[in-house]
Design a protein around this motif. Structure first.
Motif, PDB file in Angstrom:
ATOM      1  N   GLY A 159       0.848  -1.348   0.032  1.00 27.74           N
ATOM      2  CA  GLY A 159       0.059  -0.012  -0.076  1.00 27.74           C
ATOM      3  C   GLY A 159       1.014   1.245   0.104  1.00 27.74           C
ATOM      4  N   VAL A 160       1.975   1.098  -0.501  1.00 25.04           N
ATOM      5  CA  VAL A 160       2.890   2.416  -0.476  1.00 25.04           C
ATOM      6  C   VAL A 160       2.899   2.847  -2.163  1.00 25.04           C
ATOM      7  CG1 VAL A 160       5.261   3.468  -0.436  1.00 25.04           C
ATOM      8  CG2 VAL A 160       4.439   1.666   1.238  1.00 25.04           C
ATOM      9  N   PRO A 161       2.426   4.058  -2.361  1.00 27.72           N
ATOM     10  CA  PRO A 161       2.399   4.404  -3.841  1.00 27.72           C
ATOM     11  C   PRO A 161       3.740   4.616  -4.627  1.00 27.72           C
ATOM     12  CG  PRO A 161       1.834   6.312  -2.452  1.00 27.72           C
ATOM     13  CD  PRO A 161       2.135   5.117  -1.413  1.00 27.72           C
ATOM     14  N   TYR A 162       3.661   4.389  -5.767  1.00 28.25           N
ATOM     15  CA  TYR A 162       4.715   4.685  -6.746  1.00 28.25           C
ATOM     16  C   TYR A 162       4.223   5.672  -7.839  1.00 28.25           C
ATOM     17  CZ  TYR A 162       7.625   3.590 -10.787  1.00 28.25           C
ATOM     18  OH  TYR A 162       8.578   3.651 -11.696  1.00 28.25           O
ATOM     19  N   LEU A 163       5.208   6.776  -8.061  1.00 27.11           N
ATOM     20  CA  LEU A 163       4.840   7.707  -9.131  1.00 27.11           C
ATOM     21  C   LEU A 163       6.008   7.790 -10.217  1.00 27.11           C
ATOM     22  CD1 LEU A 163       3.763  11.079  -7.798  1.00 27.11           C
ATOM     23  CD2 LEU A 163       4.510  10.792 -10.156  1.00 27.11           C
ATOM     24  N   SER A 164       5.799   7.230 -11.355  1.00 30.44           N
ATOM     25  CA  SER A 164       6.805   7.258 -12.450  1.00 30.44           C
ATOM     26  C   SER A 164       6.592   8.463 -13.332  1.00 30.44           C
ATOM     27  CB  SER A 164       6.227   5.798 -13.422  1.00 30.44           C
ATOM     28  OG  SER A 164       7.238   5.849 -14.567  1.00 30.44           O
ATOM     29  N   VAL A 165       7.718   9.013 -13.505  1.00 24.03           N
ATOM     30  CA  VAL A 165       7.917  10.023 -14.326  1.00 24.03           C
ATOM     31  C   VAL A 165       8.783   9.766 -15.574  1.00 24.03           C
ATOM     32  CG1 VAL A 165       8.957  12.435 -14.635  1.00 24.03           C
ATOM     33  CG2 VAL A 165       8.058  11.744 -12.326  1.00 24.03           C
ATOM     34  N   MET A 166       8.031   9.743 -16.581  1.00 21.65           N
ATOM     35  CA  MET A 166       8.870   9.455 -18.068  1.00 21.65           C
ATOM     36  C   MET A 166       9.176  10.666 -19.011  1.00 21.65           C
ATOM     37  SD  MET A 166       6.322   6.197 -19.213  1.00 21.65           S
ATOM     38  CE  MET A 166       4.924   6.740 -18.593  1.00 21.65           C
ATOM     39  N   THR A 167      10.497  10.678 -19.195  1.00 17.16           N
ATOM     40  CA  THR A 167      11.223  11.721 -19.854  1.00 17.16           C
ATOM     41  C   THR A 167      11.693  11.123 -21.019  1.00 17.16           C
ATOM     42  OG1 THR A 167      13.414  11.656 -18.945  1.00 17.16           O
ATOM     43  CG2 THR A 167      11.561  12.766 -17.589  1.00 17.16           C
ATOM     44  N   ASP A 168      12.302  12.242 -21.917  1.00 21.52           N
ATOM     45  CA  ASP A 168      12.909  11.732 -23.331  1.00 21.52           C
ATOM     46  C   ASP A 168      14.177  11.032 -22.993  1.00 21.52           C
ATOM     47  OD1 ASP A 168      12.268  11.702 -26.220  1.00 21.52           O
ATOM     48  OD2 ASP A 168      14.347  12.907 -26.007  1.00 21.52           O
ATOM     49  N   PRO A 169      14.423   9.826 -23.567  1.00 20.84           N
ATOM     50  CA  PRO A 169      13.516   8.962 -23.945  1.00 20.84           C
ATOM     51  C   PRO A 169      13.245   7.617 -22.945  1.00 20.84           C
ATOM     52  CG  PRO A 169      15.618   8.174 -24.884  1.00 20.84           C
ATOM     53  CD  PRO A 169      15.708   9.629 -23.889  1.00 20.84           C
ATOM     54  N   THR A 170      12.166   7.301 -22.899  1.00 25.35           N
ATOM     55  CA  THR A 170      11.938   6.065 -22.214  1.00 25.35           C
ATOM     56  C   THR A 170      11.434   4.724 -22.855  1.00 25.35           C
ATOM     57  OG1 THR A 170      11.200   7.444 -20.480  1.00 25.35           O
ATOM     58  CG2 THR A 170      10.512   5.068 -20.156  1.00 25.35           C
ATOM     59  N   THR A 171      12.340   4.218 -23.252  1.00 24.31           N
ATOM     60  CA  THR A 171      11.810   2.931 -23.961  1.00 24.31           C
ATOM     61  C   THR A 171      12.404   1.451 -23.895  1.00 24.31           C
ATOM     62  OG1 THR A 171      14.062   3.246 -25.521  1.00 24.31           O
ATOM     63  CG2 THR A 171      12.396   4.492 -26.158  1.00 24.31           C
ATOM     64  N   GLY A 172      12.202   0.492 -24.404  1.00 24.88           N
ATOM     65  CA  GLY A 172      12.796  -0.911 -24.379  1.00 24.88           C
ATOM     66  C   GLY A 172      12.488  -1.269 -22.989  1.00 24.88           C
ATOM     67  N   GLY A 173      13.448  -2.066 -22.420  1.00 19.77           N
ATOM     68  CA  GLY A 173      13.256  -2.648 -21.100  1.00 19.77           C
ATOM     69  C   GLY A 173      12.823  -1.837 -20.100  1.00 19.77           C
ATOM     70  N   VAL A 174      13.323  -0.568 -19.938  1.00 16.61           N
ATOM     71  CA  VAL A 174      12.895   0.404 -19.058  1.00 16.61           C
ATOM     72  C   VAL A 174      11.539   0.768 -18.868  1.00 16.61           C
ATOM     73  CG1 VAL A 174      13.242   2.628 -18.022  1.00 16.61           C
ATOM     74  CG2 VAL A 174      15.332   0.970 -18.668  1.00 16.61           C
TER      75      VAL A 174
END
Ligand code: ZN
Ligand code: ZN
Lengths: 303, 317, 303, 317
Positions: A159-174
């Protein structure tokens, strides 16, 4: 150089057209966190060469060169900080270090950040900037997808939140592991976000790729990005979201009244936290705090 | 060296041999019966992934596997064994059902890679892979994964997170196809054999790296030449793993699975202060922007990506 | 009459073209279960007229007429039976009774079947044949969607499997509740299966409806039906599936070894079972056996 | 009787008034701030459903609501407030997040019905509705649902399973639209007002039936005439419910919600043997086959359905 100076003053956003250039991890952290609040962890983690990989140059040479060019030890910096007063576990990637590629060190830093967030019950924020897994570490780089996703599943179950910030570039396995799995996904405008290389994708169809294929707005339209946020607005955005994205309270009515196991919250677990610390010294130990092997929601009994 | 390269390439070619048995062919020999389930309950039924129930040596299990076609018609129907998101979502549905009713899970991995087409991206192939990997990491039932042919990157891992990972002797497992790796690092796919060797793709190399736990020898010239012989060798390896895993308490099972993946990927820790500040902005920064991202990582971002991000070029635009 | 006699001999499947005609619930049960194994429950449940609903005729008259025409009390029969030796909770709908429409009685029979399956830990099978919710009971018919889905969620959380059999027609609120939610969904060939009436759907678009719209094969193609099974093969199909779809064992390694709550299996709960029985006499009591209010998987502590 | 019919129809027309505030308009007045989230992580972002976070009188909550458009352009973008499956899947994602981080959930219900188009059927509107209903029935956080306008059948219920169900004075709630009901039972949609009365659609009737717990009076001529006044009356009702529910242990909360819906829908039990065997096949059976299914239930199966199932006709074909 003049244009670069302007860019730097503007956090690498073009004052003319608003294009977002890539931002070094150190500057990203400066821009996002409360001044002076960032405390780095695991600064000493460094890649090894498990495959003895040599293409035109040995992998260790490439690492050294990238370190010299960036002043970083690998493609991610992690630690804790406060953002608008909210304490968070923070991991920020740097595209400048070998294209932000994810090897064991990046995977380890993301995983430890998730494990710290779970042990300390503070939100996790990961800022991604990466071309994907690091070929030079072969399938061991691929396994970082499993390592990070497993840690995020435990964070979620706690129950601990996770915030993902995607910047240029975010591709493939990440993109196909921790970047896409945010409880809330925010992305900078017009960032390249996708799984397969566009050349590969194009190869599979006769016609042209869709307009804006694998750009932030495309991902938003297809339901994988919650919010498109300019760099200038990002810190305020995170503060706003953190007001809602806080760990589920540990003390829960059900446990207060009858202590049934219907309650799904694991207790804060000092042992677990110490284990998390110890794990940094003995990497092959799991940092599991003993409540994590259950499915969501977890049973707290062993906490 | 040349021999080693040839040997590495021979493994890749064997792993891709069209005559190699796929999930359904193997199950036909391995299992006393199979019951296939269909559909992801969201969008469709991706025939590049098969899933359902089977009985192997009296063990009732759920199975998930990639499935290439035996002929062109079937290959078109099955997208040449390259799953779309709905394929992985069907797999997840069956995995959750297996957990719920207490059936162990056996997966069969043989995929050049997840489908890279625009529709696959539109419907969230990255999301489907990440969630399937995460689900398998916590699934409260034993999981035995078998790499039977091509273990192609994330599209393979999405159904290959197991308590025990078995590989057939001529299977390969890699983070990117050797052609893709070669075209990026050697600037020509002709160097695919070199890349195959460098990535240590073979089952034996993967065993040495700890990514694979068991390598099952193939009969004669290989699995393509003797399907039932292959199944005969594979069955005891699967059954042994199922028997052993079934004795573990579920909590311990899931904990051990977490540790298995937690420990993969070595690194070192040097005693040093926090990362030194980066060099003054400008030249160093320009240099970084100029580094071709495609040199470092997979899959390749748009060709223009790095150039697009070089300020001068941008200004010219 | 001749053709009908042929049909009856053939379980209402046309010997000429294989078309599946609708089958009365009583004959459906005969065809599916081990001979003489069906024991009906709640045969006395009967609809009331909560709205005082009158269209061209009062609702109670319509019910009486349907009862006279079918020999049924309402549109579903429920009970327990064995199928190939597997004991199951079984609920079968009859389209002949007011179009198989779901009012409070049908909703109650499906819900009690799910609750019995959970209390006794035997698989649930529901055979649907319905045009949807029963208008004459208004929103109280609509609420049967919530009642049945809630009971199925508890069944799922308890690790007890549910097999949904869809026959012609399975539409509207029945399709949009228990019929679609099977752990495994099987359907007879060419059955009408859909949510909105086809006329309504057609009304929303200029062009023709897709080929085979809202037929079994269409649902299969779009991922909502696992298996298409002819009536002649249905009993064998269910026996085959029941070999795999059995409740998760109650005794679990984790509990045997350390009794942690990481284990998600509720214990068999005699109290709960008695409650389930009692509930039949006092319908407004919940049959909850005390382990069901937790999310999946349930904590067993109160069992 | 004529008056009652007119009154029932007036409610329907008020509930459908284009000037009526939707989820976002109400939140603009109710909440100190809102943060909208987007996307179902599967297929798209359906703008007929809005979801996210909001702060109401200092209470941080998650919200889900149907959203019609204020003008034609917006109505086209929002499909006239008729959600596709991806809308309900976005709602479910936010509901699960609310549970995980311990935020109560407030939903705003105003929908003529789920989108009935072929794409909606293809992507599983029935599945999305059933799963959303099931999720809400077990969600381990307080749920307050507000019927603000049209409570249109399953498309409404999918986000209306709450611990407390509030309705605005002029809201309606029904199992089928009065037009649909009339065209089936009276063979003409002209009888919609008759059907509206027969179905007891009004908020007050729904309160009497126990489907709705609280009816909030609307100011003056109705919500369409005074949006902020409506919000001002609605806020305390929502806040009072949230305050009360927040004091309950979560297990008790979820148990009470189960019992709430478990008890809805009266029936009787007559002491009698099991159903008597049906009459001999043939005529009785033919009669049943001849019964027009559309007379009994919603929504209507294909017009041809019943005729298709009449043997003679079938034989002619
Ligand atoms: Zn510019
Ligand atoms: Zn025929």
């Amino acid at each position: 150089m003049l244009f670069n100076k302007q860019l730097d003053k503007n956090d690498r956003v073009c004052p003319n057209c608003g294009h977002h250039f890539r931002l070094a991890a150190t500057l990203r952290i400066e821009q996002l966190v409360d001044h002076g609040s960032f405390v780095e962890r695991d600064a000493g983690l460094q890649s090894v060469d498990p495959l003895g990989f040599v293409d035109q140059r040995p992998y260790p040479e490439r690492v050294s060169q990238a370190q010299a060019a960036t002043g970083l030890r690998d493609a991610a910096i992690r630690g804790t900080a406060t953002i608008g007063g909210h304490r968070v576990a923070l991991c920020v990637m740097d595209f400048g270090f070998m294209g932000g590629s994810m090897g064991a060190v990046v995977g380890e830093k993301v995983t430890r950040s998730a494990e710290d967030a779970r042990a300390e019950r503070i939100p996790l924020i990961v800022v991604s900037a990466s071309g994907g897994a690091r070929m030079q570490e072969g399938t061991l780089a691929l396994m970082q997808l499993a390592k990070t996703c497993a840690a995020l599943e435990r964070l979620k179950a706690a129950g601990v939140p996770y915030l993902s910030v995607m910047t240029d570039p975010t591709t493939g396995g990440v993109f196909a592991s921790y970047a896409v799995l945010g409880d809330v996904n925010v992305a900078e405008p017009n960032a390249l976000i996708g799984f397969a290389g566009a050349r590969v994708s194009a190869g599979t169809i006769a016609q042209e790729l869709p307009e804006g294929f694998q750009r932030t707005e495309f991902l938003f339209q297809h339901g994988f990005v919650d919010r498109i946020v300019t760099r200038a607005a990002l810190r305020a955005e995170l503060i706003g979201l953190l007001a809602y994205l806080q760990p589920r309270p540990l003390a829960d009515a059900t446990t207060e009244t009858n202590g049934t196991e219907g309650d799904s919250r694991p207790r804060l677990d000092p042992i677990g936290f110490l284990a998390a610390v110890a794990e940094r010294l003995v990497p092959d130990l799991s940092t599991d705090d003993g409540t994590g092997s259950g499915p969501e929601p977890e049973g707290p009994a062993r906490g | 060296m040349a021999d080693a390269k040839a040997e590495a390439w021979r493994h890749v070619q064997l792993a891709r041999n069209l005559g190699r048995p796929r999930a359904l062919e193997l199950l036909a020999d391995l299992a006393d019966e199979i019951v296939e389930l269909h559909g992801d309950r969201l969008y469709g039924d991706d025939q590049a992934i098969v899933a359902g129930f089977a009985r192997i040596d009296g063990h009732r299990v759920a199975f998930v596997g990639q499935q290439k076609g035996a002929d062109t018609e079937e290959n078109i129907r099955r997208n040449f064994g390259m799953p779309h998101p709905e394929g992985y979502r069907k797999a997840m549905r069956v995995m959750e059902l297996a957990e719920r009713v207490g059936l162990p899970l056996v997966t069969f991995v043989d995929v050049p890679g997840a489908h890279p087409g625009p529709e696959s991206e539109e419907r969230g192939i990255a999301d489907a892979i990440a969630r399937s990997v995460g689900l398998m990491s916590r699934l409260r039932t034993p999981i035995v994964s078998v790499i039977t042919g091509e273990g192609g990157s994330g599209g393979a891992l999405a159904i290959a997170v197991g308590d025990v990972v078995i590989a057939l002797e001529n299977a390969v497992y890699s983070v990117i196809s050797p052609e893709g790796c070669a075209s990026i690092l050697w600037r020509t796919s002709d160097e695919a054999p070199t890349a195959a060797l460098a990535m240590k793709m073979s089952a034996q190399d993967q065993l040495a790296l700890g990514v694979v736990d068991v390598v099952v020898p193939e009969p004669g010239d290989g699995a393509h030449a003797d399907r039932s012989g292959t199944a005969k060798r594979l069955r005891p390896a699967i059954v042994e793993a199922l028997d052993r895993l079934s004795t573990l308490p579920v909590d311990d099972l899931v904990e051990a699975r977490y540790r298995r993946y937690r420990a993969l990927g070595p690194y070192t820790e040097v005693a040093l202060p926090a990362a030194v500040p980066p060099p003054p902005r400008g030249l160093g920064d320009r240099l970084r922007d100029l580094l071709d991202p495609t040199r470092w990582s997979v899959p390749m971002p748009l060709p223009g990506a790095s150039r697009r991000d070089e300020p001068p070029a941008h200004e010219d635009a």
